[in-house]
Enzyme design. Structure first.
Site, PDB file in Angstrom:
ATOM      1  CG  ASP A 245      60.777  44.693  38.582  1.00 58.66           C
ATOM      2  OD1 ASP A 245      60.536  45.546  37.909  1.00 58.66           O
ATOM      3  OD2 ASP A 245      60.987  45.452  39.791  1.00 58.66           O
TER       4      ASP A 245
ATOM      5  CE  LYS B  66      33.698  41.131  41.522  1.00 62.43           C
ATOM      6  NZ  LYS B  66      34.013  42.410  41.800  1.00 62.43           N
TER       7      LYS B  66
ATOM      8  CG  HIS C   1      35.419  44.246  34.877  1.00 65.72           C
ATOM      9  ND1 HIS C   1      35.145  43.188  35.588  1.00 65.72           N
ATOM     10  CD2 HIS C   1      34.810  45.069  35.459  1.00 65.72           C
ATOM     11  CE1 HIS C   1      34.337  43.529  36.679  1.00 65.72           C
ATOM     12  NE2 HIS C   1      34.300  44.821  36.667  1.00 65.72           N
TER      13      HIS C   1
ATOM     14  CE  LYS D 192      37.839  44.052  39.059  1.00 72.18           C
ATOM     15  NZ  LYS D 192      37.165  45.237  38.296  1.00 72.18           N
TER      16      LYS D 192
ATOM     17  CG  ASP E  80      34.906  19.750  49.327  1.00 67.58           C
ATOM     18  OD1 ASP E  80      33.978  19.913  50.197  1.00 67.58           O
ATOM     19  OD2 ASP E  80      35.095  18.984  48.696  1.00 67.58           O
TER      20      ASP E  80
END
Length: 478
Positions: free
Chosen positions: A403, A223, A396, A398, A228
């Protein structure tokens, strides 16, 4: 009469013989390809136990394209080198010592440059993301590059489509790339309208039956939006109403990001490589990589991965990050079907005293994958991993944050499909402030989760475990 029966017997015998030779030949091919043993065993089991269906599934989903190249090395390098040009003095930013080899890894396997000074805005809901996306599209003056796995013909989809068409009519260059399988349910007229307004539109790896059936399994899950050459969007959200309105049984919890500055040019290169693959139009002009000021003190590497080529870049990077964690690892993923390398790395980290936390959806949109996931949770709990199940709807997101030093964000799930089959993209952000922000996002979501209690989970009934363990056998294929 006897002659006819005899001929029928001979024909039947020949058919069975040829069919058997075909199946055994495919099994031999799969074994000699030296794939992941788990994946090899899964395909062999399918072909031997259900040869008819197995043969069909193999031609759809099983062919190994690792040795294929969809773009020449020379062309790839020409596009990838652009973001690293016009390097500013402050581009020599500091990367935590434990992750310096990761920078080299991503550069060696993906020609991913270390990009300094981006501003990153975080979205945890579709309403804010699409509002800002439409605002940035309206501001576009030179070009808009947009790539999604799913581009729906619904309310949100038409808002984006109309905004793109309006800019094309103003003379802005607009290029749209969508996945042919991900957007299978969208009528061609939807994209034809964009073409008629002057937008260049292509589908990725178009599937034409029955000739190109193997392409079904290798999808472009990225995605990406670049405007520009200065502003980019990436993350887990496609273009569809559900990212705003949720599902009938709950909200849709996701992560997406707006990257302003040098990091957007890493997204630009990723888009232009895919654009060359489908259009054969090589775009390397500096007009698409304008000079951008430093807007932050972070460093970003934009890395891609796919089923073609020698290396599994995002899988290798994930294993490296997990193995080099010292204090904590927080992971959000909608599908947890880990490769053996990921599985062992997480267990080893937890057993070594690292605070490993894994957040999954309690209810999934893919029942078979969710059942297989449950069998992997057993392994995690036994090693000391804390597992949380998100309750209000479908998670959904991800995300991997480690650390207070690095955060990995993008389109890839923690499963075989993302690491080995799909074309994916991730951003590795080396910055304490950003990592702490993503850590807070994770900690906020914990308040909406049920923590899995090992003593209860591991006592699940035998009746419940059997289908979960059975589906685990096919996890490399899900």
């Amino acid at each position: 009469m006897l002659a006819a029966i005899y001929i029928e017997y001979i024909v039947g015998t020949i058919f069975i013989l040829l069919y058997t030779i075909t199946i055994l030949g495919l099994v031999l091919v799969i074994i000699t390809e030296n794939r992941n043993p788990l994946k090899t065993i899964s395909w062999v089991v399918v072909l031997l136990l259900a040869p008819g269906i197995g043969l069909l599934f193999y031609f759809f989903f099983g062919q190994d394209n690792r040795k294929q190249r969809i773009i020449s090395r020379r062309t790839y390098k020409r596009i990838m080198k652009r973001p690293s040009e016009r390097v500013l003095a402050q581009d020599k930013c500091a990367v935590p010592k434990q992750f310096q080899p990761l920078v080299t890894l991503l550069n060696n396997t993906n020609q991913s440059s270390l990009l300094y000074g981006s501003d990153i805005k975080i979205y945890t809901n579709g309403t804010d993301k699409f509002r800002d996306l439409l605002e940035e599209i309206e501001k576009a003056q030179h070009h808009i590059h947009l790539q999604y796995y799913i581009f729906c013909d619904d309310e949100i989809g038409n808002q984006v489509k109309n905004a793109l068409m309006a800019k094309a009519k103003e003379g802005v260059q607009v290029r749209v790339l969508y996945d042919d399988v991900g957007s299978w349910n969208v009528k061609r007229q939807f994209f034809d309208e964009m073409k008629e307004s002057g937008i260049e539109v292509y589908s990725f790896l178009r599937v034409v039956f029955p000739i190109f059936t193997s392409k079904v399994n290798y999808r472009n899950h990225r995605k990406i939006v670049v405007i520009d050459g200065k502003v980019g969007f990436m993350g887990g959200m496609n273009i569809a109403d559900r990212y705003v309105k949720g599902l009938a049984w709950g909200n849709w919890r996701d992560l997406h990001f707006k990257i302003t500055g040098k990091g957007a040019q890493g997204l630009q290169s990723a888009f232009l490589i895919d654009w060359y693959v489908v259009s054969k139009n090589l775009i390397t002009s500096r007009d698409y990589y304008p000079v951008t000021p430093a807007l932050g003190d972070n460093c970003i590497q934009i890395a891609t991965s796919g089923p073609t080529g020698q290396w599994r870049t995002l899988l290798q990077a994930a294993i490296f990050c997990i193995a080099n964690a010292k204090k904590y690892i927080y992971i959000q993923t909608p599908y947890f079907l880990p490769t053996e390398g990921i599985n062992q790395a997480l267990q080893t980290a937890a057993l070594g005293g690292v605070d490993v936390r894994l957040m999954l959806p309690k209810r999934s949109d893919a029942r078979s994958a969710n059942m297989a996931t449950h069998s992997f949770i057993d392994d995690m709990l036994k090693a000391g991993v804390k597992v949380y199940l998100y309750e209000p709807g479908f998670l959904h997101s991800k995300l991997t944050v480690i650390d207070d030093s690095i955060a990995c964000i993008g389109s890839a799930n923690m499963d075989f499909r993302s690491f080995e089959h799909n074309f994916e993209i991730s951003a590795f952000v080396y910055d304490t402030t950003f990592a702490q922000k993503m850590k807070k996002v994770f900690q906020h979501d914990i308040h909406h989760c049920e923590q899995v209690i090992p003593s209860r989970w591991l006592k699940r009934s035998f009746k419940q475990r059997i289908p979960e363990s059975f589906m685990r056998l096919f996890s490399p294929l899900l």
